[in-house]
Design a protein around this motif. Structure first.
Motif, PDB file in Angstrom:
ATOM      1  N   THR A  54       0.796  -1.223   0.000  1.00 47.32           N
ATOM      2  CA  THR A  54       0.000   0.000   0.000  1.00 47.32           C
ATOM      3  C   THR A  54       0.834   1.280   0.000  1.00 47.32           C
ATOM      4  N   THR A  72      -1.799   2.682  -3.391  1.00 49.49           N
ATOM      5  CA  THR A  72      -3.102   2.024  -3.295  1.00 49.49           C
ATOM      6  C   THR A  72      -3.927   2.164  -4.568  1.00 49.49           C
ATOM      7  N   VAL A  73      -3.662   3.195  -5.370  1.00 48.98           N
ATOM      8  CA  VAL A  73      -4.390   3.430  -6.619  1.00 48.98           C
ATOM      9  C   VAL A  73      -3.343   3.631  -7.715  1.00 48.98           C
ATOM     10  N   ASP A  76      -2.895   6.495 -10.704  1.00 52.09           N
ATOM     11  CA  ASP A  76      -3.854   7.388 -10.042  1.00 52.09           C
ATOM     12  C   ASP A  76      -4.262   8.538 -10.955  1.00 52.09           C
ATOM     13  N   LEU A  88      -6.375  -1.396  -7.488  1.00 47.88           N
ATOM     14  CA  LEU A  88      -6.547  -0.891  -6.131  1.00 47.88           C
ATOM     15  C   LEU A  88      -6.000  -1.923  -5.152  1.00 47.88           C
ATOM     16  N   SER A 115      -6.747  -6.952  -3.528  1.00 44.02           N
ATOM     17  CA  SER A 115      -6.657  -6.070  -4.689  1.00 44.02           C
ATOM     18  C   SER A 115      -7.924  -6.135  -5.537  1.00 44.02           C
ATOM     19  N   VAL A 129     -11.634   7.621  -4.304  1.00 41.56           N
ATOM     20  CA  VAL A 129     -11.914   6.256  -4.761  1.00 41.56           C
ATOM     21  C   VAL A 129     -12.387   5.455  -3.553  1.00 41.56           C
ATOM     22  N   LEU A 140      -9.768   4.398  -0.544  1.00 40.71           N
ATOM     23  CA  LEU A 140      -8.412   3.930  -0.823  1.00 40.71           C
ATOM     24  C   LEU A 140      -7.494   5.032  -1.320  1.00 40.71           C
TER      25      LEU A 140
END
Length: 317
Positions: A54, A72-73, A76, A88, A115, A129, A140
């Motif tokens: 993460t 995490t994204v 992005d 994610l 995920s 998100v 997230l």
């Protein structure tokens, strides 16, 4: 200037610290494609990812800092029209019933406990998100909808067919986070990126000629510019080959690939010149501080070929 490299848990992504461009490239290990370039501090060299995938820490050697990077994204950023594939990363994500970018639901393509793979809906601006599972709804991170890029100029617009280490500056709008630059079918090497320009080095091409320049960002792609690959230039003759140290001799240079000449110098001193054809350039010798035989150099996208010119002393009266 790639330096440190590390993998996410499960090895789906590789993170590469690029010391020369102050970015971390996120690479999809399945396709070997760069999916995002994340700006970090000056001179990133080392990078390590948390065991849960993460977060990552980046050591910025030139800035003397350690930066934290959320993972995490990924990516992005994406197009306002939607359609970006995003991974994610988190915990307790199994059986997710909804993933929303802002208030708009995304299409879920794959789902595990740690995920989610989704396809972004259309949107604009910066949106949170969120993921909804049987255990509730959690956030997230954020996703940045990027506008389409546009290109306005390129300098220099020509170079040798073998490629060059010379920096080429592409200007435009919405270029931040550029992922790839292509000159025709050939990928250029990105040196640095800002919102208004991308600096690259041109790799070699199969042959001479003009090719389309295409820049890819998270917001889409832009083209409309041309870069011209030229064959190596040569100088095969210098006539006359002598002249007085006071200068003023009109010299005809013959060779090949001379139509793109940018400069003519006599012993390093710039001279007035005129391009006659691809095989002929005329130049006027500048004054010389001493007699002798020196290089006459033609500089252009095709290289820096040289001939010889001899300065002789003016007669004393």
């Amino acid at each position: 200037m790639p330096g440190g490299i590390t993998l996410t848990p499960g090895a789906a992504r590789a993170y590469v610290a690029n010391r020369g461009s102050n970015t971390v490239s996120v690479i999809d290990t399945a396709t070997r494609a760069v999916v995002e370039n994340i700006g970090v501090g000056n001179g990133p060299t080392g990078i390590v990812v948390f065991p849960d995938g993460t977060h990552a820490y980046v050591s910025n050697s030139e800035a003397g800092t350690i930066g934290e990077m959320a993972t995490t994204v990924i990516p992005d950023q994406g197009r306002t029209a939607g359609g970006t594939t995003v991974t994610l990363t988190g915990h307790h994500l199994a059986n997710a019933s909804a993933v929303r970018f802002g208030t708009t639901q995304a299409a879920i393509a794959a789902n595990t406990a740690t995920s989610l793979t989704v396809t972004t809906p259309a949107g604009s601006g910066v949106v949170p998100v969120t993921v909804t599972t049987p255990g509730g709804t959690g956030s997230l991170g954020f996703f940045y909808y990027m506008p389409l890029p546009a290109l306005t100029g390129i300098s220099p617009a020509a170079g040798p067919v073998a490629g060059s280490d010379q920096e080429i500056v592409i200007t435009g709008r919405n270029l931040a986070g550029a992922i790839d630059v292509y000159f025709g079918p050939t990928r250029a090497v990105i040196q640095s990126v800002s919102d208004t320009q991308v600096t690259v080095r041109a790799a070699g091409a199969p042959g001479p000629g003009g090719v389309a320049v295409t820049v890819f960002t998270a917001g889409g792609s832009a083209d409309g510019l041309t870069y011209t690959y030229v064959s190596p230039s040569t100088v095969t003759g210098v006539s006359p080959g002598t002249g007085p140290t006071s200068g003023g001799t009109v010299v005809t240079l013959t060779g090949t690939g001379l139509s793109t000449t940018d400069q003519v110098t006599f012993n390093g001193v710039p001279a007035p010149f005129e391009i006659v054809s691809d095989t002929t350039v005329t130049a006027t010798s500048p004054p010389s501080g001493a007699p002798g035989t020196f290089d006459v150099t033609v500089t252009g996208p095709g290289g820096t070929p040289s001939g010889a010119f001899t300065y002789v002393s003016d007669p004393d009266i």
